[in-house]
Design a protein around this motif. Structure first.
Motif, short mmCIF file in Angstrom:
data_model
loop_
_atom_site.label_atom_id
_atom_site.label_comp_id
_atom_site.label_asym_id
_atom_site.label_seq_id
_atom_site.Cartn_x
_atom_site.Cartn_y
_atom_site.Cartn_z
N GLY A 29 0.79 -1.22 0.00
CA GLY A 29 0.00 0.00 0.00
C GLY A 29 0.82 1.27 0.00
N LEU A 30 2.08 1.17 -0.41
CA LEU A 30 2.96 2.34 -0.44
C LEU A 30 3.01 2.92 -1.85
N GLU A 31 3.29 4.21 -1.93
CA GLU A 31 3.29 4.91 -3.21
C GLU A 31 4.72 5.26 -3.61
N ILE A 32 5.10 4.82 -4.82
CA ILE A 32 6.44 5.09 -5.33
C ILE A 32 6.58 6.56 -5.69
N GLY A 33 7.68 7.15 -5.27
CA GLY A 33 7.91 8.56 -5.51
C GLY A 33 7.40 9.44 -4.39
N LYS A 34 6.64 8.84 -3.46
CA LYS A 34 6.12 9.60 -2.31
C LYS A 34 6.52 8.90 -1.01
N ASP A 35 6.05 7.65 -0.84
CA ASP A 35 6.45 6.90 0.36
C ASP A 35 7.85 6.31 0.22
N ILE A 36 8.15 5.84 -0.98
CA ILE A 36 9.45 5.24 -1.27
C ILE A 36 9.98 5.82 -2.58
N SER A 37 11.16 6.41 -2.53
CA SER A 37 11.82 6.85 -3.75
C SER A 37 12.62 5.70 -4.36
N ILE A 38 12.73 5.68 -5.68
CA ILE A 38 13.49 4.63 -6.37
C ILE A 38 14.37 5.24 -7.44
N ILE A 39 15.62 4.78 -7.46
CA ILE A 39 16.52 5.00 -8.60
C ILE A 39 17.00 3.63 -9.06
N THR A 40 16.96 3.39 -10.36
CA THR A 40 17.41 2.11 -10.88
C THR A 40 18.47 2.33 -11.96
N HIS A 41 19.32 1.32 -12.16
CA HIS A 41 20.20 1.38 -13.32
C HIS A 41 19.41 0.88 -14.52
N ASP A 42 19.45 1.67 -15.58
CA ASP A 42 18.69 1.39 -16.80
C ASP A 42 19.66 1.04 -17.92
N ASP A 43 19.61 -0.22 -18.37
CA ASP A 43 20.45 -0.67 -19.48
C ASP A 43 19.84 -0.37 -20.84
N GLY A 44 18.75 0.40 -20.85
CA GLY A 44 18.11 0.71 -22.12
C GLY A 44 17.51 -0.51 -22.78
N LEU A 45 16.95 -1.42 -21.97
CA LEU A 45 16.41 -2.66 -22.52
C LEU A 45 15.26 -2.39 -23.47
N SER A 46 15.25 -3.10 -24.59
CA SER A 46 14.20 -2.89 -25.59
C SER A 46 12.84 -3.30 -25.06
N SER A 47 12.80 -4.19 -24.08
CA SER A 47 11.53 -4.70 -23.57
C SER A 47 11.04 -4.01 -22.31
N LEU A 48 11.87 -3.11 -21.73
CA LEU A 48 11.50 -2.43 -20.49
C LEU A 48 11.93 -0.96 -20.56
N LYS A 49 10.98 -0.10 -20.87
CA LYS A 49 11.27 1.32 -20.99
C LYS A 49 10.95 2.01 -19.67
N THR A 50 11.96 2.47 -18.98
CA THR A 50 11.76 3.02 -17.64
C THR A 50 10.92 4.30 -17.63
N GLU A 51 10.93 5.03 -18.74
CA GLU A 51 10.12 6.24 -18.79
C GLU A 51 8.63 5.94 -18.94
N ASN A 52 8.30 4.67 -19.28
CA ASN A 52 6.90 4.30 -19.49
C ASN A 52 6.28 3.57 -18.30
N PHE A 53 7.04 3.41 -17.20
CA PHE A 53 6.46 2.81 -16.01
C PHE A 53 5.34 3.71 -15.48
N SER A 54 4.44 3.15 -14.69
CA SER A 54 3.32 3.95 -14.17
C SER A 54 3.81 5.16 -13.39
N VAL A 55 4.95 5.00 -12.72
CA VAL A 55 5.69 6.15 -12.18
C VAL A 55 7.04 6.15 -12.89
N ALA A 56 7.26 7.19 -13.70
CA ALA A 56 8.50 7.24 -14.48
C ALA A 56 9.72 7.19 -13.56
N LEU A 57 10.66 6.30 -13.88
CA LEU A 57 11.78 6.03 -12.98
C LEU A 57 12.96 6.97 -13.20
#
Length: 340
Positions: free
Chosen positions: A260-288
């Motif tokens: 029940g926690l909210e990303i970007g508010k309750d928990i901040s996240i930074i991830t390493h992005d390898d630019g994977l063709s199948s996982l676009k980090t800018e298109n996550f429900s909360v942009a990473l």
């Protein structure tokens, strides 16, 4: 379609000179090489692969020895890397040979029978015996990453330490003092470098991170889920996560939302992005927010480097570390308790 003989006759050069120019030998001057390449393109020249291998003594193939990891061929990191590597090698008329027996004897056998001209070494450990084995064999190889060794070798790497220093520093500047690190396996060099960056940023802020905040494992979605759960179950749980891959982040996000926690508010996240063709980090429900270095770029660069090494380029010219971009998006903010 021209062959070597007709191309040489058209240019008024010997077949040996034309062959050396086409294969980028240093004994052919730039003017002649350019002239040969232009004529080859104009006349639609395609080399006879068998004849070329006899002439050059090369296999026109690069070897990759897979580690003992059952799911590697479906790992999007490896898939994207291999796609870029093979695409670039094809422009040099080189193939890729894969084998799954990762022992010193494998490298020695491939070198002795001439099955490949060189190797690409992935996921190096801090002290990686493959470097010593291939160096002793005097056999060409390029490492995707770096190791702790005095032996000379060619490598392509990203600035892992600098990337995770910058990411950790951003979180500390936002006011986070409890930052969970979900890292790769502890014996892998990139994971060690990222931990060094994490620790360096904390030291600059006068903070010693608790060992309970640091987790190492294989980078899978399930691993991200399990270790996020362990971090969130702490009495003094972290207010931010720093993850070593997008796959890990997918699992961590799933557990965060289940609680029940909210990303970007309750928990901040930074991830390493390898630019994977199948996982676009800018298109996550909360942009990473990410440290970004596309793994396809590594595959392309390493393909060129290993071909250059086989053709005689000195090792010291084939050592490259590239910077990593820090892209700030909505998954990071100040912790709730520090907001006014």
């Amino acid at each position: 379609m021209a062959n070597l003989k007709s191309l040489a006759e058209h240019l008024g050069l010997s077949q040996a000179t034309v062959s050396r120019a086409l294969n980028n030998y240093s004994t052919v001057n730039q003017e002649t090489r350019a002239k040969v390449l232009e004529a080859a393109k104009k006349l639609n020249y395609r080399p006879n692969s068998s004849a070329r291998r006899l002439a050059t003594g090369r296999a026109d193939a690069i070897g990759i020895v897979l580690p003992h990891q059952d799911d590697l061929l479906v790992d999007p990191h490896f898939a994207d890397f291999l796609a870029a590597l093979t695409k670039k090698l094809a422009t040099y008329d080189n193939d890729v040979v894969l084998t799954a027996t990762d022992t010193p004897q494998t490298y020695q056998r491939f070198a002795e029978i001439g099955k490949v001209d060189g190797f690409v070494i992935s996921a190096p450990k801090a002290h990686d015996e493959r470097i010593a084995v291939l160096s002793k064999l005097n056999f060409p190889f390029i490492v995707h990453g770096r190791c702790e060794t005095d032996l000379p070798y060619g490598f392509f790497d990203i600035d892992n330490e600098g990337a995770f220093y910058d990411a950790t520093k951003l979180l500390l500047q936002l006011g986070h003092t409890r930052i969970g690190l979900i890292n790769g396996a502890a014996d892998l060099m990139f994971a060690k470098q990222r931990l060094d960056g994490y620790n360096r940023a904390h030291k600059e802020f006068g903070i010693k991170p608790a060992l309970e905040l640091i987790h190492h494992d294989h980078m899978t979605e399930e691993y991200g889920y399990r270790h996020a759960q362990a971090l969130l179950d702490l009495d003094d749980r972290p207010t931010a996560f720093l993850c070593s891959s997008t796959l890990v982040t997918v699992g961590a996000q799933r557990r965060i939302r289940e609680m029940g926690l909210e990303i970007g508010k309750d928990i901040s996240i930074i991830t390493h992005d390898d630019g994977l063709s199948s996982l676009k980090t800018e298109n996550f429900s909360v942009a990473l927010t990410v440290t970004r270095a596309p793994i396809r770029d590594a595959g392309t660069q390493i393909a060129k480097m290993v071909v250059d090494l086989v053709r005689g380029t000195p090792i010291e010219q084939l050592q490259k570390v590239v910077p990593v971009d820090l892209i700030v998006r909505t998954s990071t903010s100040a912790p709730r308790r520090s907001r006014s």
